[in-house]
Enzyme design. Structure first.
Site, mmCIF file in Angstrom:
data_model
loop_
_atom_site.group_PDB
_atom_site.id
_atom_site.type_symbol
_atom_site.label_atom_id
_atom_site.label_comp_id
_atom_site.label_asym_id
_atom_site.label_seq_id
_atom_site.Cartn_x
_atom_site.Cartn_y
_atom_site.Cartn_z
ATOM 1 N N GLU A 12 -17.675 49.525 108.269
ATOM 2 C CA GLU A 12 -18.015 50.812 107.647
ATOM 3 C C GLU A 12 -17.610 51.981 108.538
ATOM 4 O O GLU A 12 -17.106 53.002 108.063
ATOM 5 C CB GLU A 12 -19.515 50.873 107.317
ATOM 6 C CG GLU A 12 -19.972 49.831 106.306
ATOM 7 C CD GLU A 12 -19.137 49.800 105.042
ATOM 8 O OE1 GLU A 12 -18.598 50.842 104.638
ATOM 9 O OE2 GLU A 12 -18.993 48.708 104.461
ATOM 10 N N HIS A 63 -18.282 44.299 93.217
ATOM 11 C CA HIS A 63 -17.103 45.107 92.904
ATOM 12 C C HIS A 63 -16.694 45.043 91.438
ATOM 13 O O HIS A 63 -15.871 45.837 91.005
ATOM 14 C CB HIS A 63 -15.932 44.669 93.798
ATOM 15 C CG HIS A 63 -16.255 44.782 95.261
ATOM 16 N ND1 HIS A 63 -17.164 43.964 95.882
ATOM 17 C CD2 HIS A 63 -15.816 45.637 96.210
ATOM 18 C CE1 HIS A 63 -17.267 44.291 97.157
ATOM 19 N NE2 HIS A 63 -16.468 45.300 97.390
HETATM 20 O O1 X8Z Z 1 -17.313 45.417 100.105
HETATM 21 C C1 X8Z Z 1 -17.004 45.266 101.270
HETATM 22 C C2 X8Z Z 1 -17.451 46.288 102.299
HETATM 23 C C3 X8Z Z 1 -17.525 47.658 101.754
HETATM 24 S S1 X8Z Z 1 -15.974 48.325 101.387
HETATM 25 C C4 X8Z Z 1 -18.815 45.917 102.823
HETATM 26 N N1 X8Z Z 1 -16.333 44.156 101.652
HETATM 27 C C5 X8Z Z 1 -15.935 43.134 100.708
HETATM 28 C C6 X8Z Z 1 -17.132 42.397 100.151
HETATM 29 O O2 X8Z Z 1 -18.237 42.524 100.695
HETATM 30 O O3 X8Z Z 1 -16.964 41.670 99.178
HETATM 31 C C7 X8Z Z 1 -15.889 43.856 103.006
HETATM 32 C C8 X8Z Z 1 -15.255 42.502 102.934
HETATM 33 C C9 X8Z Z 1 -15.049 42.202 101.488
HETATM 34 ZN ZN ZN Z 2 -14.877 48.681 103.092
#
Ligand code: X8Z
Ligand code: ZN
Length: 619
Positions: free
Chosen positions: A391, A518
């Site tokens: 972060e 996501h």
């Molecule tokens: O979503 C994230 C970060 C924030 S951009 C914590 N990541 C992905 C996830 O958690 O799925 C980092 C690695 C992959």
């Molecule tokens: Zn990130």
């Protein structure tokens, strides 16, 4: 938030400003001129009008985007009925302005005499909207409401047991990390997926609306629009991903083979069949995207664990703020200015006891000047220590490009944003932990295979997941599958890329993709796959610049101002140049390349090959 989908970017062929004007999206089979664009062009707008339009649009979008960002911050920190409505209002206004700007940008694209910056920014205006909406205000409003609703459903999600006790995602994740009882693992794995069942119709409608928005801007669908933001023709981007995946997939297959064999020993071959995919609930993580939590089950028998960072952090009495301070100190050692006071006042570090918040970690730059913040529900463990660095990488990037004009305030491509903090995390080595006093003595190299295996369970296991999420979404956006088929397609791709299978028969109404942040959050995911490739390229370059000499996985560039300067030189370019220029500024190469990752893990690959001798790999 960096993932908010600012009006970010596009453009075409790499690094040739002179080519930009020729590289309009209409050259690409995935895009076409939006209706009316050609007629409008005949009324011959001038290059000067185009430059003026870009200037005004940047000023307007900056105001709206800041407002939406602030609103979103409040919603993510206080998930309520009202904040959801207010966020949707702000988002609606921003999207309407973005879409209007994108269609007007099309009228100017390709006209004679455009300067390179205006041409680049026009392309960015056209392609850089993460979720476009139809111009129709009712549909735009509907889409904004669905977006806020989906995020709220995820943020408030919990699993309630038959005895009435309810568990939040963080608690479920801890059980998946620690429990070795397959029944309990299955219960929480399956339980969390109840959260996404009501999302499916909302998601299906969101896809319809967003596609309509993308099509009005001349793209075949939203997936084509996402693929158009990589300084190359959108239609060539999937092959670029295939190329990278082919480079690294043999290493993944070797890891999969070893892990499957050891899980078979731990749980029995009836639970983990040795010829097929691995059941997805046994890998220590809710989405089986990072397998480090099962290190103890797959560790080399012959080596002692070099150290346990979670144990060290807990024994030394670290709290959330202390962990963030340690992350900041790493950046300071490279010559970056300390974080502003407001960062410490306004960030959320710990899960509040009394309200719903979005716990998924994120980094924010509310005013795009210096109002940097992170929002995380930090627990004292090694995983969250690394996520803090991730972060902070976003925050330092945001600050490095904050003097650029609005449309350039972004990373070179979205993978770059995700890679910076991870690059520093790779530098959390025994030498680094010794330097900062967390280890008394740097352990010898005997345990290196263990350290590399730990790292691979995180970084290598992630690769196919990083790829498959958008392979799924691109097919959904392209209409290759309807809502009834969403879940089957998800599991087909989980099997194809990751070699995983669902641990039970999925119910007909299951919407397992929605159980991953996501998807309801509509954050593109290919960025993380790219970041996992790029971070090893960045790391190797920074180690070279720092003058490190030794096996790559032992390098820490902590304290190297020379490395910090070169990193900053790339960060401060923001999105003002095609990404190969930025990559070259740091690494000397213009290609994304899995070679650095493979070199890093070369000793592990040999070890895995020895372990796998006589095993039948693949699924
Ligand atoms: O979503 C994230 C970060 C924030 S951009 C914590 N990541 C992905 C996830 O958690 O799925 C980092 C690695 C992959
Ligand atoms: Zn990130």
């Amino acid at each position: 938030m960096h993932t908010l989908g600012r009006v970010s970017t596009l453009i075409c062929l790499t690094g040739m400003a002179a080519m930009l004007a020729a590289c309009v999206p209409a050259d690409d089979p995935e895009t076409a001129s939006p209706q009316g664009a050609v007629e409008e062009q005949r009324s011959a707008p001038t290059a000067q009008q185009a430059a003026e339009f870009v200037r005004e649009t940047e000023a307007r979008l900056e105001v709206l985007s800041q407002h939406a960002e602030r609103q979103e911050w409040v919603q993510a920190n206080f998930i309520t009925y009202d904040t959801e409505l207010l966020t949707a209002e702000a988002k609606k206004e921003l999207t309407a302005a973005q879409v209007e700007a994108a269609s007007r940008a099309a009228e100017f694209t390709g006209i004679d005499g455009l300067d390179a910056d205006t041409a680049r920014k026009l392309n960015q205006l056209r392609s850089g909207i993460t979720i476009p909406a139809p111009l129709d205000p009712a549909k735009n409003a509907e889409q904004a409401e669905i977006g806020a609703r989906l995020k709220g459903l995820y943020g408030k999600g919990e699993y309630c047991r038959e005895d009435g006790s309810c568990l939040a995602l963080g608690e479920l994740e801890n059980i998946l990390a620690e429990s070795r009882d397959p029944q309990e693992l299955l219960e929480v794995w399956d339980g969390w997926r109840g959260v996404s069942v009501p999302m499916r119709p909302l998601y299906a409608r969101q896809v319809e609306l967003a596609n309509e928005g993308a099509q009005a801007l001349g793209f075949t669908d939203l997936g084509a629009m996402w693929r158009s933001d990589y300084d190359m023709p959108a239609s060539e981007f999937p092959a670029e991903l295939d190329r990278l995946w082919e480079q690294v997939s043999p290493l993944y297959e070797a890891l999969h083979c070893h892990v499957r064999a050891r899980l078979g020993e731990a749980y029995g071959e009836d639970v983990v069949p040795q010829q097929g995919p691995i059941p997805a609930h046994l890998l220590g993580n809710m989405w089986a995207q990072d397998w480090e939590n099962i290190y103890d089950l797959v560790a080399p028998a012959e080596v002692e664990d070099a150290y346990d960072l979670t144990g060290i952090l807990q024994d030394r009495g670290f709290d959330a703020v202390g962990m963030v301070r340690t992350g900041e100190a790493f950046f300071s050692s490279l010559g970056f200015d300390p974080l502003p006071e407001t960062f410490w006042e306004r960030s959320l570090f710990v899960k509040p006891a009394d309200r719903d918040v979005v716990c998924h970690a994120s980094a924010w730059d509310i005013d795009e000047k210096n109002d940097l913040r992170i929002k995380m529900c930090i627990e004292v463990n090694a995983e969250d220590f690394r996520t803090i660095h991730h972060e902070l990488g976003h925050n330092y990037y945001q600050r490095a490009y904050n003097t650029l004009s609005f449309l350039y305030r972004n990373s070179a491509n979205d993978g770059f944003h995700e890679a910076v903090g991870d690059t520093l995390s790779l530098s959390i080595t025994p030498a680094y932990l010794t330097e900062i006093g967390l280890l008394d003595e740097e352990p010898g190299s005997e345990g290196d295979v263990g350290l590399l295996l730990r790292r691979a369970l995180d970084k290598v296991a992630f690769l196919p997941f990083g790829l498959m999420v958008d392979q799924w979404r691109w097919k959904v956006f392209a209409g290759e599958v309807g809502p009834e088929g969403y879940n089957d397609l998800w599991w087909q791709l989980r099997e194809r890329y990751q070699g995983l299978a669902p641990p039970n028969e999925r119910p007909a109404d299951a919407f397992d993709p929605g159980a991953k942040y996501h998807v309801p959050g509509n954050t593109p995911y290919t960025r993380y796959f790219l970041a996992h490739i790029l971070q090893f390229q960045f790391y190797r370059a920074l180690c070279d610049i720092a003058g490190f000499d030794g096996p790559m996985h032992r390098c820490s560039f902590n304290g190297s101002e020379a490395a910090g300067q070169r990193l900053n030189a790339m960060l401060e370019m923001g999105k003002s140049r095609p990404w190969p220029d930025a990559l070259e500024a740091l690494t000397g190469t213009r290609e994304m390349d899995g070679g650095a990752l493979l070199d890093y893990f070369a000793p592990l690959q040999s070890w895995l090959d020895e372990q796998n001798a006589g095993r039948q790999c693949g699924w």
